[in-house]
Design an enzyme around this catalytic site. Structure first.
Site, PDB file in Angstrom:
ATOM      1  N   GLY A 263     -38.559 -32.840 -18.383  1.00  0.00           N
ATOM      2  CA  GLY A 263     -37.126 -33.066 -18.494  1.00  0.00           C
ATOM      3  C   GLY A 263     -36.386 -32.021 -17.686  1.00  0.00           C
ATOM      4  O   GLY A 263     -36.917 -30.932 -17.422  1.00  0.00           O
TER       5      GLY A 263
ATOM      6  N   GLN B 157     -29.350 -26.848 -15.315  1.00  0.00           N
ATOM      7  CA  GLN B 157     -30.424 -25.992 -14.801  1.00  0.00           C
ATOM      8  C   GLN B 157     -30.402 -25.865 -13.282  1.00  0.00           C
ATOM      9  O   GLN B 157     -31.013 -24.948 -12.735  1.00  0.00           O
ATOM     10  CB  GLN B 157     -31.789 -26.527 -15.254  1.00  0.00           C
ATOM     11  CG  GLN B 157     -31.984 -26.424 -16.758  1.00  0.00           C
ATOM     12  CD  GLN B 157     -33.306 -27.022 -17.176  1.00  0.00           C
ATOM     13  OE1 GLN B 157     -33.403 -28.222 -17.404  1.00  0.00           O
ATOM     14  NE2 GLN B 157     -34.336 -26.205 -17.250  1.00  0.00           N
TER      15      GLN B 157
ATOM     16  N   CYS C 151     -39.731 -24.119 -20.984  1.00  0.00           N
ATOM     17  CA  CYS C 151     -38.534 -24.551 -20.251  1.00  0.00           C
ATOM     18  C   CYS C 151     -38.654 -24.093 -18.806  1.00  0.00           C
ATOM     19  O   CYS C 151     -39.061 -22.953 -18.562  1.00  0.00           O
ATOM     20  CB  CYS C 151     -37.295 -23.936 -20.900  1.00  0.00           C
ATOM     21  SG  CYS C 151     -35.756 -24.374 -20.081  1.00  0.00           S
ATOM     22  N   LEU C 152     -38.286 -24.963 -17.876  1.00  0.00           N
ATOM     23  CA  LEU C 152     -38.353 -24.589 -16.459  1.00  0.00           C
ATOM     24  C   LEU C 152     -37.417 -23.420 -16.154  1.00  0.00           C
ATOM     25  O   LEU C 152     -37.619 -22.724 -15.156  1.00  0.00           O
ATOM     26  CB  LEU C 152     -37.996 -25.791 -15.574  1.00  0.00           C
ATOM     27  CG  LEU C 152     -38.955 -26.991 -15.662  1.00  0.00           C
ATOM     28  CD1 LEU C 152     -38.446 -28.139 -14.804  1.00  0.00           C
ATOM     29  CD2 LEU C 152     -40.371 -26.599 -15.259  1.00  0.00           C
TER      30      LEU C 152
ATOM     31  N   HIS D   2     -33.891 -30.977 -26.549  1.00  0.00           N
ATOM     32  CA  HIS D   2     -33.964 -29.822 -25.640  1.00  0.00           C
ATOM     33  C   HIS D   2     -32.968 -29.993 -24.482  1.00  0.00           C
ATOM     34  O   HIS D   2     -32.235 -29.054 -24.144  1.00  0.00           O
ATOM     35  CB  HIS D   2     -35.408 -29.702 -25.132  1.00  0.00           C
ATOM     36  CG  HIS D   2     -35.658 -28.564 -24.194  1.00  0.00           C
ATOM     37  ND1 HIS D   2     -36.505 -27.527 -24.495  1.00  0.00           N
ATOM     38  CD2 HIS D   2     -35.190 -28.316 -22.946  1.00  0.00           C
ATOM     39  CE1 HIS D   2     -36.529 -26.669 -23.465  1.00  0.00           C
ATOM     40  NE2 HIS D   2     -35.748 -27.137 -22.509  1.00  0.00           N
ATOM     41  N   GLU D   3     -32.941 -31.193 -23.888  1.00  0.00           N
ATOM     42  CA  GLU D   3     -32.063 -31.419 -22.726  1.00  0.00           C
ATOM     43  C   GLU D   3     -30.594 -31.458 -23.145  1.00  0.00           C
ATOM     44  O   GLU D   3     -29.729 -30.918 -22.443  1.00  0.00           O
ATOM     45  CB  GLU D   3     -32.453 -32.698 -21.980  1.00  0.00           C
ATOM     46  CG  GLU D   3     -33.891 -32.729 -21.455  1.00  0.00           C
ATOM     47  CD  GLU D   3     -34.316 -31.488 -20.694  1.00  0.00           C
ATOM     48  OE1 GLU D   3     -33.464 -30.824 -20.066  1.00  0.00           O
ATOM     49  OE2 GLU D   3     -35.515 -31.145 -20.742  1.00  0.00           O
TER      50      GLU D   3
ATOM     51  N   HIS E 277     -29.328 -28.039 -23.434  1.00  0.00           N
ATOM     52  CA  HIS E 277     -28.949 -27.441 -22.146  1.00  0.00           C
ATOM     53  C   HIS E 277     -27.509 -27.796 -21.789  1.00  0.00           C
ATOM     54  O   HIS E 277     -26.759 -26.960 -21.291  1.00  0.00           O
ATOM     55  CB  HIS E 277     -29.856 -27.958 -21.022  1.00  0.00           C
ATOM     56  CG  HIS E 277     -31.127 -27.194 -20.837  1.00  0.00           C
ATOM     57  ND1 HIS E 277     -31.154 -25.848 -20.545  1.00  0.00           N
ATOM     58  CD2 HIS E 277     -32.427 -27.588 -20.866  1.00  0.00           C
ATOM     59  CE1 HIS E 277     -32.415 -25.454 -20.416  1.00  0.00           C
ATOM     60  NE2 HIS E 277     -33.211 -26.488 -20.607  1.00  0.00           N
TER      61      HIS E 277
HETATM   62 ZN    ZN Z   1     -35.246 -26.485 -20.618  1.00  0.00          ZN
END
Ligand code: ZN
Length: 171
Positions: A49, A54, A92-93, A134-135, A138
């Site tokens: 995701g 991000q 998480c990226l 999670h998204e 963000h």
């Molecule tokens: Zn993330």
């Protein structure tokens, strides 16, 4: 395929609350290009995701890819999150190398818009429900670190970032 650099914690821009996507942005070339870049970036980094936040675009847009084609999630609303929580490991990226346990609603309904501006609803559970939460976090400026109560790996990296989350003791 063109990709974009991903913001890394503790970059303060990750705390931005994304703006709602306006009607004129749907079906636009700009949105299509943004989604193409987001999907390519997620796939290159082997994420499941990615939120626009991000890559420093503060609009309520995320992409999720668990199995089939990438799911485009615009202006999302989570409805009826289950009272029952599940704990599982998240990463998480934007926080590379750090993983930890996070409690999430086990199931939920998502209402969102696709690239063409069509509204859809779906029900999600397990990992799918977790990635949605999670998204959407963000897009509200939250990170999994805010909800993480136990680190499962990446302790050295967590120390570098001065994270105050206790490590899981493995016996
Ligand atoms: Zn993330």
């Amino acid at each position: 395929m063109k990709t974009a650099p991903v913001l890394h914690y503790p970059q303060p821009k990750l705390r931005t609350r994304a703006e709602t996507v306006g009607a004129s942005f749907f079906r636009s070339k700009e949105l299509h290009e943004l989604l193409t870049i987001m999907i390519a970036t997620m796939q290159k980094l082997r994420g499941i995701g990615l939120a626009a936040t991000q890559i420093d675009v503060h609009k309520q847009i995320a992409v999720i890819e668990l199995q089939d084609a990438p799911l485009v999630v615009i202006n999302p609303t989570i409805r009826n999150p289950s009272k029952r929580l599940e704990v599982d490991e998240e990463g998480c990226l934007s926080v590379p190398g750090v993983f930890g346990h996070v409690n999430r609603a086990a199931s939920l309904s998502l209402t969102a818009f696709d690239e063409a501006g069509a509204q859809y609803s779906l029900k999600a559970r397990g990992l799918f429900a977790r990635v949605i939460q999670h998204e959407v976090d963000h897009l509200h400026g939250h990170l999994f670190l805010d909800r993480c109560h136990l680190l499962t790996s990446g302790l050295d990296q967590a120390k570098k970032l001065s994270l105050e989350i206790p490590p899981l003791r493995r016996s």
